[in-house]
Design an enzyme around this catalytic site. Structure first.
Site, short mmCIF file in Angstrom:
data_model
loop_
_atom_site.label_atom_id
_atom_site.label_comp_id
_atom_site.label_asym_id
_atom_site.label_seq_id
_atom_site.Cartn_x
_atom_site.Cartn_y
_atom_site.Cartn_z
N GLY A 9 40.99 28.68 40.92
CA GLY A 9 42.24 28.86 41.76
C GLY A 9 41.81 29.40 43.19
O GLY A 9 40.72 29.99 43.52
N SER A 16 40.37 37.11 37.82
CA SER A 16 39.56 38.21 37.32
C SER A 16 40.48 38.89 36.26
O SER A 16 40.20 39.46 35.13
CB SER A 16 39.31 39.36 38.21
OG SER A 16 38.51 39.03 39.18
N ASP A 87 32.45 35.55 35.76
CA ASP A 87 33.26 35.71 36.70
C ASP A 87 32.42 35.32 38.26
O ASP A 87 31.43 35.26 38.16
CB ASP A 87 33.55 37.26 36.86
CG ASP A 87 34.69 37.46 37.84
OD1 ASP A 87 35.82 36.80 37.91
OD2 ASP A 87 34.79 38.53 38.46
N GLU A 88 33.52 35.03 38.94
CA GLU A 88 33.04 34.25 40.40
C GLU A 88 31.68 33.33 40.40
O GLU A 88 30.73 33.32 40.84
CB GLU A 88 32.28 35.70 41.26
CG GLU A 88 33.44 36.76 41.58
CD GLU A 88 34.58 36.48 42.37
OE1 GLU A 88 34.60 35.46 42.99
OE2 GLU A 88 35.46 37.29 42.52
N CYS A 182 48.61 27.08 51.54
CA CYS A 182 48.51 25.62 51.26
C CYS A 182 47.94 25.04 52.38
O CYS A 182 47.27 25.69 53.41
CB CYS A 182 50.21 25.35 51.16
SG CYS A 182 50.78 25.38 52.82
N HIS A 185 49.57 25.38 56.07
CA HIS A 185 49.32 26.66 56.57
C HIS A 185 47.84 26.76 56.74
O HIS A 185 47.48 27.79 57.53
CB HIS A 185 50.13 27.82 55.90
CG HIS A 185 51.66 27.50 56.13
ND1 HIS A 185 52.68 27.17 55.37
CD2 HIS A 185 52.15 27.86 57.40
CE1 HIS A 185 53.56 27.06 55.99
NE2 HIS A 185 53.63 27.57 57.11
#
Length: 200
Positions: A9, A16, A87-88, A182, A185
């Protein structure tokens, strides 16, 4: 059956928080997990998984040239792991993603990875690209655009109050440097809104 998951995402989508929640859920049932995070992820200190709402806990560090299969195989020989949580994961190398797939297939351990899909210039990270190619299950974590409230699909980097459309792919930062946005933008950030909010 063990699977390789990639939950991705834009920044601010709760990745996290989710990994910490998953770890807690396993551990509350008396099961052990191995938490991993790349060495380059030093926003809250090397070896820390930290959410924007203040939750954090230490994790095993993945060095740039680490063999993840060998690392996890050794760890699973010393304790009974129920899952591996990364993570990451966008910062992983292609070979390391393949090693995680081998963990799933050979060690029969579920591996759940969390991370960004693309960078601030809308290019796939190496680790994310390979995860999209190799994962058994892809899950999009949603958040909203900083400007309009529609679904954010990426993040826009800012420096000195100005949007950045070129530069190094990896630049560790938080809310001060990135905004979830988005597609519209990303191309047309509402700078007046940011100035009004005192954020630019």
């Amino acid at each position: 059956m063990a699977q390789l998951y990639f939950e991705y995402g834009a920044m601010g989508s709760g990745k996290s928080i989710e990994i910490l929640k998953v770890a807690h859920n396993y551990e509350s049932q008396g099961k052990e997990v191995l938490l991993l995070t790349p060495m380059i992820n030093d926003r809250d200190g090397v070896g820390m998984i930290a959410s924007r709402i203040g939750l954090k806990r230490p994790a095993r560090v993945i060095e740039p040239d680490a063999d993840l299969y060998a690392m996890i195989q050794k760890e699973s020989a010393s304790r009974q792991l129920a899952a591996v949580l990364v993570d990451e994961a966008q910062f992983l190398k292609k070979e390391q993603v393949d090693q995680l797939a081998q963990v799933v297939d050979a060690l029969r351990l579920p591996v759940m990875t969390f991370g960004l899909k693309q960078d601030a210039f809308n290019e796939l990270f190496e680790g994310a690209k390979r995860l999209i190619e190799m994962a058994d299950k892809l899950v999009e974590m949603k958040t909203i655009c900083s400007f309009c409230g529609r679904k954010a699909t990426t993040q826009l980097r800012f420096a000195d109050g100005k949007p950045q459309y070129e530069g190094a792919q990896i630049q560790i930062g938080g809310d001060e440097a990135y905004k979830p946005v988005c597609r519209y933008h990303w191309y047309h950030p509402d700078m007046a809104m940011l100035r009004k909010q005192g954020e630019a």
